[in-house]
Design a protein around this motif. Structure first.
Motif, PDB file in Angstrom:
ATOM      1  N   CYS A  70       0.843  -1.208   0.000  1.00 45.38           N
ATOM      2  CA  CYS A  70       0.000   0.000   0.000  1.00 45.38           C
ATOM      3  C   CYS A  70       0.871   1.249   0.000  1.00 45.38           C
ATOM      4  O   CYS A  70       0.617   2.207  -0.749  1.00 45.38           O
ATOM      5  N   ALA A  71       1.917   1.243   0.839  1.00 43.31           N
ATOM      6  CA  ALA A  71       2.840   2.377   0.875  1.00 43.31           C
ATOM      7  C   ALA A  71       3.578   2.522  -0.455  1.00 43.31           C
ATOM      8  O   ALA A  71       3.804   3.645  -0.942  1.00 43.31           O
ATOM      9  N   ALA A  72       3.953   1.381  -1.069  1.00 48.37           N
ATOM     10  CA  ALA A  72       4.641   1.430  -2.366  1.00 48.37           C
ATOM     11  C   ALA A  72       3.737   2.033  -3.444  1.00 48.37           C
ATOM     12  O   ALA A  72       4.208   2.750  -4.334  1.00 48.37           O
ATOM     13  N   LEU A  73       2.444   1.740  -3.370  1.00 48.92           N
ATOM     14  CA  LEU A  73       1.512   2.308  -4.350  1.00 48.92           C
ATOM     15  C   LEU A  73       1.411   3.819  -4.185  1.00 48.92           C
ATOM     16  O   LEU A  73       1.411   4.554  -5.181  1.00 48.92           O
ATOM     17  N   VAL A  74       1.334   4.293  -2.942  1.00 48.62           N
ATOM     18  CA  VAL A  74       1.280   5.742  -2.699  1.00 48.62           C
ATOM     19  C   VAL A  74       2.537   6.411  -3.262  1.00 48.62           C
ATOM     20  O   VAL A  74       2.465   7.442  -3.951  1.00 48.62           O
TER      21      VAL A  74
END
Length: 404
Positions: free
Chosen positions: A180-184
């Protein structure tokens, strides 16, 4: 080979380019730094036996050898590689939620196979974006990429402490949160358009350039590198399970993994000071011997009463058996492969590494099932075969570096 011209838009450096790429690398490697050491522990906690664990780990490796070059080639043809990166990260995040489903063997294997298709290309595409910034704007690659190593190290340590406080059931949660953090971060990826040269894993580049690379020196060397690398498959697949079986806590397991990464980074920092005048063949021979010493030592540490300190000592050899192999391969390519063939050379090396690693990982399950930690001894002849191939490469080594 002349490069196509850049468009006027591509000549404009995106704002905060280095910061944005550093953030991408930092978030990219958190999930990887959790998956490598702790995913086998989660599989073991679900009740899978060693052979099933080996298949779940190895089958995606065979698949990604084929799919990753195709997807990196797709990214090179797309209007912008950042869009492909974002799509792949989003798909990876969604598919990783499959580990929250009822973890039957068939379900976990299916999720792992689907995941590897969209997960493995993250790193080469991010590298491609960063290297475009290096070529076009003079950005510092290592200053950006180091945040990936730092986050991988932090994930090793933090993951161990989280599992010590909770249980291996936290592994899918950590991976999902990291993605999720990588997508942001991916949504902030700089737009650079198409690359002027195909990525190092481009399928088209491999197809066009590979025939000219199939000389004895290159083949023996890359095969040797692939096989020495594959001798680490037993470590990656089952060392965390072994450490837990002898009573080592999750937090210490994380520290042991992290110590190997620290040793690897130290070799990258000090390599030129120590081995600048050493030939690439000798570098690889040292790496192969280091691997053999490591596999001899691992089964002896606990019986000899050397305890956790002994494992930290053996993990220090990661600087030799892994870092020197990575450096040696790139050094060989830089010295003997012309620039227009570099992409194909990297792709062929990636194929050998991936294929042999998958094959040895598959064999590691029955080895651990039957022999436990003594399965490390089976990695010794594998490393010896790799050393023999490096020796054959030395006999056919070119006398002069390639012309630039």
């Amino acid at each position: 080979m002349s490069l196509p011209p850049l468009s006027p838009e591509q000549l404009v450096k995106p704002r905060h380019f280095e910061l944005r790429m550093s953030l991408i690398f930092a978030t990219l490697f958190v999930s990887l730094g959790t998956h490598v050491p702790y995913f086998p522990l989660w599989l073991h906690a679900q009740g899978f036996h060693a052979e099933q664990i080996a298949i779940i780990l190895a089958a995606p490796m065979f698949l990604r050898v084929v799919t990753t070059p195709l997807l990196t080639a797709l990214a090179d043809r797309a209007k912008d590689r950042a869009d492909v990166y974002i799509a792949l990260v989003a798909a990876t995040m969604v598919l990783s939620a499959g580990y929250f489903l009822n973890p039957t063997y068939a379900m976990v294997l299916a999720v792992s196979l689907a995941l590897t298709v969209v997960w493995t290309p993250h790193s080469p595409i991010a590298d491609s974006l960063a290297l475009s910034g290096v070529r076009r704007f003079g950005s510092n690659y290592t200053a950006m990429r180091k945040w990936g190593s730092i986050s991988y190290l932090c994930a090793n340590v933090a993951g161990g402490f989280i599992l010590a406080w909770t249980s291996p059931q936290a592994v899918p949660v950590i991976i999902f949160a990291a993605l999720c953090a990588a997508l942001v971060a991916g949504l902030l990826a700089p737009r650079l358009g198409r690359p002027r040269r195909a990525s190092p894993l481009s399928a088209a580049d491999i197809q066009h350039q590979a025939p000219s690379l199939l000389n004895p020196y290159f083949l023996y060397f890359t095969l040797g590198v692939g096989i020495i690398t594959a001798s680490h498959a037993f470590l990656y697949g089952f060392v965390s399970i072994y450490w837990k079986s002898v009573g080592i806590s999750d937090s210490v397991v994380g520290l042991l993994w992290a110590w190997g990464v620290v040793a690897e980074v130290c070799m990258f920092v000090f390599f030129n000071r120590i081995f600048a005048s050493v030939s690439v063949v000798k570098v690889m021979l040292i790496a192969g011997v280091g691997s053999i010493v490591r596999w001899i030592a691992f089964p002896l540490i606990w019986p000899l009463g050397l305890g956790v300190a002994g494992f930290f000592g053996v993990q220090t050899l990661h600087s030799v058996s892994v870092a020197m192999v990575l450096i040696g391969l790139q050094k060989m390519i830089g010295e003997t492969v012309s620039e227009e063939r570099t992409g194909a050379a990297q792709g062929i090396a990636y194929f050998f590494n991936g294929f042999f690693m998958a094959a040895v990982t598959l064999a590691s399950g029955p080895l651990y099932e039957c022999y436990g930690v003594d399965g490390f001894l089976a990695m010794i002849p594998i490393a010896i075969v790799g050393l023999a191939l490096i020796g054959l490469a030395a006999r056919s080594a070119p006398q002069h570096p390639v012309r630039r």
